[in-house]
Design an enzyme around this catalytic site. Structure first.
Site, PDB file in Angstrom:
ATOM      1  N   CYS A 239     119.691  84.165-103.887  1.00 22.03           N
ATOM      2  CA  CYS A 239     119.452  83.172-102.832  1.00 22.03           C
ATOM      3  C   CYS A 239     119.113  83.887-101.522  1.00 22.03           C
ATOM      4  CB  CYS A 239     120.706  82.312-102.662  1.00 22.03           C
ATOM      5  SG  CYS A 239     120.582  81.155-101.288  1.00 22.03           S
TER       6      CYS A 239
ATOM      7  N   CYS B 256     122.174  83.237 -99.048  1.00 22.32           N
ATOM      8  CA  CYS B 256     123.541  83.767 -99.199  1.00 22.32           C
ATOM      9  C   CYS B 256     123.673  84.862-100.243  1.00 22.32           C
ATOM     10  CB  CYS B 256     124.506  82.631 -99.516  1.00 22.32           C
ATOM     11  SG  CYS B 256     124.392  82.032-101.221  1.00 22.32           S
TER      12      CYS B 256
ATOM     13  N   CYS C 224     121.139  75.951-104.159  1.00 20.03           N
ATOM     14  CA  CYS C 224     122.110  77.026-104.336  1.00 20.03           C
ATOM     15  C   CYS C 224     123.513  76.406-104.307  1.00 20.03           C
ATOM     16  CB  CYS C 224     121.976  78.057-103.222  1.00 20.03           C
ATOM     17  SG  CYS C 224     123.316  79.274-103.202  1.00 20.03           S
TER      18      CYS C 224
ATOM     19  N   CYS D 135     125.561  77.914-100.859  1.00 20.54           N
ATOM     20  CA  CYS D 135     125.200  77.580 -99.468  1.00 20.54           C
ATOM     21  C   CYS D 135     124.462  76.254 -99.362  1.00 20.54           C
ATOM     22  CB  CYS D 135     124.390  78.701 -98.844  1.00 20.54           C
ATOM     23  SG  CYS D 135     122.703  78.849 -99.469  1.00 20.54           S
TER      24      CYS D 135
ATOM     25  N   CYS E 246     111.173  75.023-110.812  1.00 20.06           N
ATOM     26  CA  CYS E 246     110.055  75.348-109.924  1.00 20.06           C
ATOM     27  C   CYS E 246     110.638  75.659-108.549  1.00 20.06           C
ATOM     28  CB  CYS E 246     109.110  74.144-109.872  1.00 20.06           C
ATOM     29  SG  CYS E 246     107.628  74.449-108.915  1.00 20.06           S
TER      30      CYS E 246
HETATM   31 FE    FE Z   1     122.744  80.357-101.270  1.00 16.77          FE
END
Ligand code: FE
Length: 177
Positions: free
Chosen positions: A94, A97, A143, A146, A166
């Site tokens: 990510c 984070c 995610c 976060c 995607c």
């Molecule tokens: Fe994240």
């Protein structure tokens, strides 16, 4: 099984704690302080503790485009991201984070201009929500740590799952093996 160095003040790892205590390979007991430990991302179980930051804080941490996509559910233009055509082996994390999200082993050529995967590295790391924006009945992918917007998942992907995650390239960082 892939091991990945992960920054863990925020991960609550439940069953892997007990197994590691038993074989004494690694300790997850110090969860009150930030520690870097080696974990197997595809064997994580339990739950992931959220990161909660203000919009002002995110603006300081992210580029303008990262903020538009991750925090405002924007979409980058197709074929413009750094990772849509990335063929190297590694882990996609990510951009907000650093949580590991996808593995290169599940990336496939979708022709869409966005990085596409048929499965997350671990289902715990990726959250899904129904997205009815613009009248479309889509499933948003975020995610799990976060709540950053990643993209959408569609049911027109390849085997073995038939799914197509995607994902905006700008929502991801890439860590080469
Ligand atoms: Fe994240």
């Amino acid at each position: 099984m892939k091991n990945f160095l992960i920054y863990i003040p925020l991960l609550a790892i439940i069953s892997s704690c007990s197994s590691n205590k038993n074989n004494n390979t690694s300790s997850f007991e110090s969860t009150d302080e930030a520690v870097i430990v080696e974990v197997s991302i595809d064997s994580l179980t339990g739950s992931i503790e959220k990161i909660d930051r203000s919009n002002e804080d995110w603006k300081l941490r992210l580029t303008e485009l990262e903020y538009q996509v991750l925090r405002e559910a924007g979409t980058e233009r197709a074929f413009t991201g750094e990772l849509w055509d990335n063929k190297r082996k590694g882990t996609y994390t990510c951009a907000g984070c650093d949580l590991p999200l996808f593995d290169s082993e599940t990336k496939f050529r979708s022709g869409t201009g966005w990085p596409s995967f048929w499965e997350p590295a671990n289902s715990l790391c990726v959250a899904e929500e129904v997205d009815n924006a613009y009248g479309w009945n889509r499933v948003e992918v975020l995610c799990a740590r976060c709540d950053g917007h990643l993209g959408h998942v569609f049911e027109d992907g390849p085997e073995p799952t038939g799914l197509r995650y995607c994902i905006n390239s700008v929502s991801l960082n890439f860590v080469e093996n």
